[in-house]
Design a protein around this motif. Structure first.
Motif, mmCIF file in Angstrom:
data_model
loop_
_atom_site.group_PDB
_atom_site.id
_atom_site.type_symbol
_atom_site.label_atom_id
_atom_site.label_comp_id
_atom_site.label_asym_id
_atom_site.label_seq_id
_atom_site.Cartn_x
_atom_site.Cartn_y
_atom_site.Cartn_z
ATOM 1 N N ILE A 77 0.721 -1.207 -0.115
ATOM 2 C CA ILE A 77 0.086 0.236 0.201
ATOM 3 C C ILE A 77 0.929 1.297 0.002
ATOM 4 C CG2 ILE A 77 -1.834 1.204 1.701
ATOM 5 C CD1 ILE A 77 -2.826 -1.117 2.679
ATOM 6 N N LEU A 78 2.005 1.388 1.359
ATOM 7 C CA LEU A 78 3.049 2.291 0.406
ATOM 8 C C LEU A 78 4.072 2.793 -0.234
ATOM 9 C CD1 LEU A 78 4.254 4.373 2.661
ATOM 10 C CD2 LEU A 78 6.448 2.827 3.153
ATOM 11 N N PHE A 79 4.087 1.371 -1.559
ATOM 12 C CA PHE A 79 4.526 1.171 -2.354
ATOM 13 C C PHE A 79 4.352 2.055 -3.513
ATOM 14 C CE2 PHE A 79 5.411 -0.133 -6.763
ATOM 15 C CZ PHE A 79 6.442 0.087 -6.639
ATOM 16 N N ILE A 80 2.233 1.921 -3.495
ATOM 17 C CA ILE A 80 1.750 2.100 -4.394
ATOM 18 C C ILE A 80 1.044 4.015 -4.259
ATOM 19 C CG2 ILE A 80 -1.003 1.778 -5.064
ATOM 20 C CD1 ILE A 80 -1.251 -1.347 -4.796
ATOM 21 N N PHE A 81 0.808 4.115 -3.165
ATOM 22 C CA PHE A 81 0.867 5.502 -2.508
ATOM 23 C C PHE A 81 2.128 6.255 -2.859
ATOM 24 C CE2 PHE A 81 0.748 8.953 0.852
ATOM 25 C CZ PHE A 81 -0.516 9.788 0.211
ATOM 26 N N THR A 82 3.023 5.738 -2.623
ATOM 27 C CA THR A 82 4.050 6.560 -2.746
ATOM 28 C C THR A 82 4.315 6.729 -5.236
ATOM 29 O OG1 THR A 82 5.332 5.302 -1.416
ATOM 30 C CG2 THR A 82 6.691 6.582 -2.461
ATOM 31 N N SER A 83 4.014 5.678 -4.881
ATOM 32 C CA SER A 83 4.233 6.377 -6.781
ATOM 33 C C SER A 83 2.725 7.090 -7.084
ATOM 34 C CB SER A 83 3.802 4.430 -7.160
ATOM 35 O OG SER A 83 4.375 3.644 -7.059
ATOM 36 N N LEU A 84 1.205 6.895 -6.487
ATOM 37 C CA LEU A 84 0.448 7.692 -6.683
ATOM 38 C C LEU A 84 0.731 9.006 -6.268
ATOM 39 C CD1 LEU A 84 -2.909 6.400 -5.992
ATOM 40 C CD2 LEU A 84 -1.516 5.867 -8.692
ATOM 41 N N LEU A 85 1.660 9.385 -5.374
ATOM 42 C CA LEU A 85 2.193 11.389 -5.184
ATOM 43 C C LEU A 85 2.953 10.893 -6.519
ATOM 44 C CD1 LEU A 85 2.591 10.686 -1.194
ATOM 45 C CD2 LEU A 85 0.684 12.132 -3.048
ATOM 46 N N PHE A 86 4.425 9.673 -6.278
ATOM 47 C CA PHE A 86 5.261 10.806 -7.611
ATOM 48 C C PHE A 86 4.705 11.232 -9.044
ATOM 49 C CE2 PHE A 86 8.445 9.994 -11.205
ATOM 50 C CZ PHE A 86 9.461 10.076 -10.572
ATOM 51 N N VAL A 87 3.321 9.935 -9.602
ATOM 52 C CA VAL A 87 2.548 10.787 -10.694
ATOM 53 C C VAL A 87 2.066 12.020 -9.914
ATOM 54 C CG1 VAL A 87 0.957 9.931 -12.082
ATOM 55 C CG2 VAL A 87 2.627 8.342 -11.319
ATOM 56 N N PHE A 88 1.476 12.016 -9.046
ATOM 57 C CA PHE A 88 0.285 13.204 -8.890
ATOM 58 C C PHE A 88 1.600 14.768 -8.873
ATOM 59 C CE2 PHE A 88 -1.347 16.749 -6.016
ATOM 60 C CZ PHE A 88 -2.646 16.874 -7.174
ATOM 61 N N TYR A 89 2.635 14.551 -8.434
ATOM 62 C CA TYR A 89 3.706 15.474 -8.518
ATOM 63 C C TYR A 89 4.505 15.865 -9.879
ATOM 64 C CZ TYR A 89 7.903 17.948 -6.711
ATOM 65 O OH TYR A 89 8.798 19.012 -6.530
ATOM 66 N N THR A 90 4.260 14.802 -10.378
ATOM 67 C CA THR A 90 5.013 15.061 -11.831
ATOM 68 C C THR A 90 3.655 15.622 -12.253
ATOM 69 O OG1 THR A 90 6.235 13.143 -11.227
ATOM 70 C CG2 THR A 90 6.055 13.444 -14.203
ATOM 71 N N SER A 91 3.167 15.686 -12.093
ATOM 72 C CA SER A 91 1.564 16.353 -13.322
ATOM 73 C C SER A 91 1.466 17.835 -12.363
ATOM 74 C CB SER A 91 0.492 15.686 -13.647
ATOM 75 O OG SER A 91 -0.195 15.378 -11.502
#
Length: 310
Positions: A77-91
């Protein structure tokens, strides 16, 4: 298990030994049976323990497994959440960069527009100043011409007033002379310088016009307020037709019986209203605001008019 031992001893001693040996053999047999049962019980217990699952033998094993599984899930879950945050931050970073570029373009356009607007304002102000100067000059010239024209008009008015005064004096003298002339025809009334015939019998507007023509007159035509005021005392509160009706080509226009257009009127408040789209003729009721539009077929009185001659 029974063990029999033969003895060659004789007598009582031999019998007692035989019995003692038999009793001792019985105890040995009982011990053997007891050891056998204990051994079988131990084997069954070992088999049961071997068949039990490791978790039943060790309850703490399940707790460890559960904790490990939860840790794995939390990591995922932490990995998925971190990935989503990274994508969101990138956008967000890309969008911010795009907005910054857009703001720079808008600022550049605003600066250009501001410069262009300032230039246009400067040109317009210059034109306005030039126009103001030209208008000021024109007003000055117009004022001079107007003053000169007013002086000429005042002089002409004074001359006209003098002519009118002379004319009034002449009319007054003529009226004095006319007083010795014959009065209006029988049934007619002399009011000011005209003869009027008042008929109270009710007829339609067309019939009243015909009757006036038979009497060598016309259905009354009011030229000004002075003539209306001279008729009001005689009219009182009666109703009489006037020689006024709507134009057949345009009902919003009114024409006198002689074809002239309406220039003076004294319509009552809210009149003419052309009620039911059928009021095309005019009547007079009495009073300073006494004109009203009415159906031409209504039967009311009428007033005839003719010139007074000596």
């Amino acid at each position: 298990m029974i063990i029999t031992v033969n003895s060659t001893s004789r007598g009582d001693c031999g019998i007692r030994r035989t019995e003692e040996f038999t009793m001792h053999s019985g105890r040995i047999q009982d011990d053997v049976y007891a050891n056998s049962r204990n051994f079988n019980a131990q084997r069954i217990e070992k088999r049961t323990k071997n068949k039990e699952p490791p978790a039943a033998r060790n309850p703490q094993g399940w707790v460890v497994i559960t904790l490990v599984v939860l840790l794995i899930l939390m990591f995922l879950i932490l990995f998925i959440f971190t990935s989503l945050l990274f994508v969101f931050y990138t956008s967000i970073t890309e969008e911010q960069s795009r907005l910054n570029n857009h703001v720079k373009e808008l600022n550049s356009q605003l600066e250009n527009n501001e410069q262009e607007t300032n230039n246009n304002f400067t040109i317009e102000i210059s034109h306005l100043r030039s126009n103001v100067k030209e208008l000021t000059s024109q007003l000055k010239n117009y004022k001079e011409e107007t003053d000169s024209g007013l002086k000429r008009n005042v002089s002409a008015l004074k001359e006209s007033v003098g002519n009118i005064t002379d004319g009034l004096k002449k009319i007054k003298n003529e009226n004095i002379q006319e007083a010795s002339c014959t009065s209006c025809p029988n049934g007619w009334q002399l009011i000011k310088s005209n003869c009027y015939y008042f008929q109270d019998e009710g007829v339609s507007w067309d019939r009243s016009q015909e009757e006036c023509e038979k009497r060598n007159g016309v259905i009354v035509i009011l030229k000004d307020k002075a003539e209306l005021d001279s008729l009001l005392p005689t009219i009182g509160y009666q109703r009489y037709w006037l020689g006024l009706r709507r134009d057949n080509k345009d009902i919003n226009n009114w024409l006198w019986a002689d074809g002239s257009r309406l220039t003076f009127s004294a319509w009552n408040t809210g009149e003419p209203n052309n009620e039911h789209n059928s009021e095309h003729c005019a009547e007079i009721l009495g009073g300073p605001k006494s004109m009203n539009d009415r159906n031409c077929e209504a039967n009311i009185g009428y007033i005839c008019k003719r010139a007074w001659t000596c």
